[in-house]
Scaffold this active site. Structure first.
Site, mmCIF file in Angstrom:
data_model
loop_
_atom_site.group_PDB
_atom_site.id
_atom_site.type_symbol
_atom_site.label_atom_id
_atom_site.label_comp_id
_atom_site.label_asym_id
_atom_site.label_seq_id
_atom_site.Cartn_x
_atom_site.Cartn_y
_atom_site.Cartn_z
ATOM 1 C CG ASP A 1 25.511 16.518 26.839
ATOM 2 O OD1 ASP A 1 24.276 16.364 26.876
ATOM 3 O OD2 ASP A 1 26.319 15.572 26.707
ATOM 4 C CG ASP A 9 31.436 14.362 27.261
ATOM 5 O OD1 ASP A 9 30.502 14.197 28.081
ATOM 6 O OD2 ASP A 9 31.666 15.463 26.725
ATOM 7 C CG HIS A 55 25.603 26.664 41.510
ATOM 8 N ND1 HIS A 55 24.586 27.592 41.542
ATOM 9 C CD2 HIS A 55 26.732 27.354 41.280
ATOM 10 C CE1 HIS A 55 25.080 28.781 41.315
ATOM 11 N NE2 HIS A 55 26.379 28.682 41.153
ATOM 12 C CG ASP A 56 27.499 29.015 44.550
ATOM 13 O OD1 ASP A 56 28.299 28.335 43.881
ATOM 14 O OD2 ASP A 56 27.082 30.130 44.184
ATOM 15 C CD GLU A 70 25.562 34.915 43.521
ATOM 16 O OE1 GLU A 70 25.922 33.928 44.180
ATOM 17 O OE2 GLU A 70 26.292 35.443 42.674
ATOM 18 C CG ASP A 128 24.225 32.018 36.017
ATOM 19 O OD1 ASP A 128 24.662 33.065 36.529
ATOM 20 O OD2 ASP A 128 23.899 31.021 36.684
ATOM 21 C CG ASP A 157 27.553 12.431 29.274
ATOM 22 O OD1 ASP A 157 27.487 13.068 28.204
ATOM 23 O OD2 ASP A 157 28.406 11.553 29.505
ATOM 24 C CG ASP A 186 27.857 35.085 38.968
ATOM 25 O OD1 ASP A 186 27.486 34.154 39.684
ATOM 26 O OD2 ASP A 186 29.042 35.460 38.905
HETATM 27 C C1 NOJ Z 1 28.457 33.062 42.192
HETATM 28 C C2 NOJ Z 1 28.258 31.726 41.557
HETATM 29 O O1 NOJ Z 1 27.041 31.196 42.014
HETATM 30 C C3 NOJ Z 1 29.457 30.892 41.958
HETATM 31 O O2 NOJ Z 1 29.307 29.542 41.629
HETATM 32 C C4 NOJ Z 1 30.684 31.498 41.293
HETATM 33 O O3 NOJ Z 1 31.834 30.855 41.768
HETATM 34 C C5 NOJ Z 1 30.805 32.982 41.638
HETATM 35 N N1 NOJ Z 1 29.567 33.687 41.562
HETATM 36 C C6 NOJ Z 1 31.775 33.665 40.690
HETATM 37 O O4 NOJ Z 1 31.175 33.821 39.434
#
Ligand code: NOJ
Length: 562
Positions: free
Chosen positions: A30, A26, A332-333, A261, A99, A22, A203
């Site tokens: 960013d 805030d 990140h998932d 993905e 992305d 950041d 995605d």
């Molecule tokens: C896959 C992304 O990696 C995830 O973070 C997102 O929630 C879903 N696609 C929906 O876009």
């Protein structure tokens, strides 16, 4: 335009912008924050960044719900900040992969706002609108379920019809069967490529083509627990045609790369998506190894290490000479790989992280490093629901919160599987808020930041950071780079519950990769065909020793050149 397939010589660093750095206090990461940290990435040695979405978005799914594809999220800055960022990346020899989220938009996108106004609005057919079933049409049009829980349809009072959303209610699915939608996607991809973007991570790209009958109805999926309907939209009827068009019309005109993905993709399907002659995508992310510690993508089970190796090896062999793998343990998932794939590492965090790095980075493909992986960030111990931020988790909680015995189960699942583990702020220093922000962070940092952070890593010559730096250099610029890039893969010790052992062979030269995945000593016997061969150590997380039968120490990993 000649496509150089530069991704075959890439090491990609994934940035989740909200949690990276950041710059304006805030509490939210960013774009200027990313620019400020590019010298750090340069020092690490990566040559490409995959940036999770930074487009305008109301943030129902942290940017994976886009309300304007051609502008930047207010909290992240402006298009000018973005232009400065990409310029600074290119000046440092770092490419930028953005992305591309085009299975769905936000419900606040202009197309959707128009589309929900009336049945004859020109944008109506940009999305899937259908009449409901049952008396008064108050039942969803079919039985498909959303990945965010419940039906995949949302009733809308304005026109008394339902729209499809395979993700959150605020993420309506785009109707790719409408040629105008495909043209919009081509245009926006071109917009970013013309601004200098080097590629796209696409995605949930395998969901874009849904089964629709000739009368316009959308059939029920087979009944099963969990996700329903996916056989109707996973690798759907026209997907290869749509991707081929996107490639021919736009992508092929730029020296860019794509990674799709592709949850649920098999090797056969992956080869269809990525076969160069078919001109669709360059690479895909498969998810098979991510399923070795869970059922149905959410319910945790014991990590099956033997299966994990088998899957990784199977992909190495099947794509060899035909396509190119994507190598990842984190994003990140997903939860952090430390602990998840190593068991309890106790005081051996550094050894375990380095061992994991060797086990992945010596394979063939494009390696991905998720922010913080290079300093050995670990999973969080979430104690209360109020600590969670992921909307998916909070939706699930809403559904179960009235059932008292489900609460502890929910927390246990989140601690094993939640997407929030990878989303806590990047740990830059031991200062307040892990040096991530001078304000109030949108997400509480991991409590271990005083000990696990970038500043500490840069001071310690034996840090995980410098180990990654060495691995990246080995891949991109060393006398074994060609073996790492092009060598064939063979595995050993397939049934061992402790060791991951493989070779990479190029002509007469070989790399032998030995990884002890356990926090204990494990005996290693040199495979018969390699016994007595002259071998020199290429990299190790302990100290150099000759190749012979030996007791490997906890998480010891060694690569020999033979
Ligand atoms: C896959 C992304 O990696 C995830 O973070 C997102 O929630 C879903 N696609 C929906 O876009």
């Amino acid at each position: 335009m000649k496509r150089t397939h530069w991704y075959k010589n890439a090491v990609i660093y994934q940035i989740y912008p909200r949690s990276f750095y950041d710059s304006n206090g805030d509490g939210i990461g960013d774009l200027k924050g990313i620019t400020a940290k590019l010298d750090y990435l340069k020092e690490l040695g990566v040559n490409c960044v995959w940036l999770s979405p930074c487009y305008k978005s109301p943030n129902a799914d942290n940017g994976y719900d886009i309300s304007d594809y051609r502008d930047i999220m207010d909290e992240f800055g402006t298009l000018d900040d973005w232009k400065e960022m990409i310029k600074a990346m290119h000046e440092r020899g770092i490419k930028l992969v953005m992305d591309l989220v085009v299975n769905h938009t936000s419900d606040e996108h202009e197309w959707f706002k128009e589309s929900r106004k009336s049945k004859d609005n020109p944008y109506r057919d940009y999305y899937f609108w259908r009449k409901g079933r049952g008396k008064n049409g108050k039942k969803a049009p079919n039985n498909w379920t959303s990945r965010f829980g419940g039906t995949a349809w949302q009733y809308d009072e304005a026109t008394k019809e339902w729209y499809m959303h395979l993700w959150a209610v605020k993420q309506p699915d785009l109707n790719w069967h409408n040629p105008k939608v495909r043209q919009e996607v081509h245009d926006l991809v071109k917009f970013w490529l013309d601004l200098g973007v080097d590629g796209f991570r696409c995605d949930v790209i395998t969901y874009i083509s849904k089964v629709v009958r000739s009368d316009g109805s959308i059939p029920d999926g087979k009944w099963k627990p969990g996700i329903r309907g996916d056989e109707m939209f996973l690798h759907g009827p026209h997907i290869h045609e749509y991707l081929h068009d996107l490639n021919k019309e736009v992508l092929s005109k730029y020296d860019c790369m794509t990674v799709g993905e592709a949850a649920g993709v098999t090797i056969e399907e992956a080869l269809l998506y990525t076969d160069e002659k078919r001109e669709e995508l360059d690479t895909v992310f498969h998810f098979e190894h991510m399923g070795c510690d869970m059922f149905m993508e959410v319910i945790p089970k014991k990590f099956d290490f033997v299966k994990f190796k088998k899957i990784l090896g199977k992909w190495q062999k099947a794509l060899f000479d035909k396509s190119w793998n994507s190598l990842y343990y984190e994003n990140h998932d997903q939860p952090r790989s430390l602990g998840r794939f190593t068991g309890k590492f106790g005081d051996k965090r550094k050894e375990a992280a380095k061992m994991l790095a060797i086990s992945l980075h010596m394979q063939q493909g494009v390696p991905y490093i998720y922010q913080g992986q290079e300093i050995g960030m670990t999973n969080v111990k979430f104690r209360k629901v109020s600590q969670l931020r992921d909307q998916l988790a909070l939706n699930i909680y809403d559904m179960i919160k009235k059932i008292p015995f489900m609460k502890p189960i929910f927390m246990a699942i989140m601690n094993r599987r939640g997407r929030d583990h990878g989303r806590v702020p990047m740990q830059w220093s031991a200062e307040k808020n892990a040096g991530f922000t001078s304000g109030t962070p949108w997400f509480e940092p991991h409590e271990n930041y005083t000990e696990v952070n970038v500043e500490e890593s840069l001071k310690d010559p034996n840090s995980i950071f410098y180990f990654y730096q060495k691995l990246i250099k080995l891949r991109l610029d060393s006398d074994v780079s060609d073996i790492i890039r092009d060598g064939s893969y063979d595995s050993y010790y397939d049934n061992s519950k402790d060791l991951f052992v493989y070779t990479r062979t190029l002509g007469e030269r070989k790399l032998l990769v030995i990884c002890n995945f356990k926090n204990k000593d494990v005996y290693f016997e040199v495979p018969k065909n390699l016994k007595g061969k002259e071998a020199k150590v290429v990299i190790t997380n302990y100290d150099e020793k000759p190749l012979k039968d030996m007791l490997l120490r906890p998480y010891e990993a060694i690569v020999y050149e033979i």
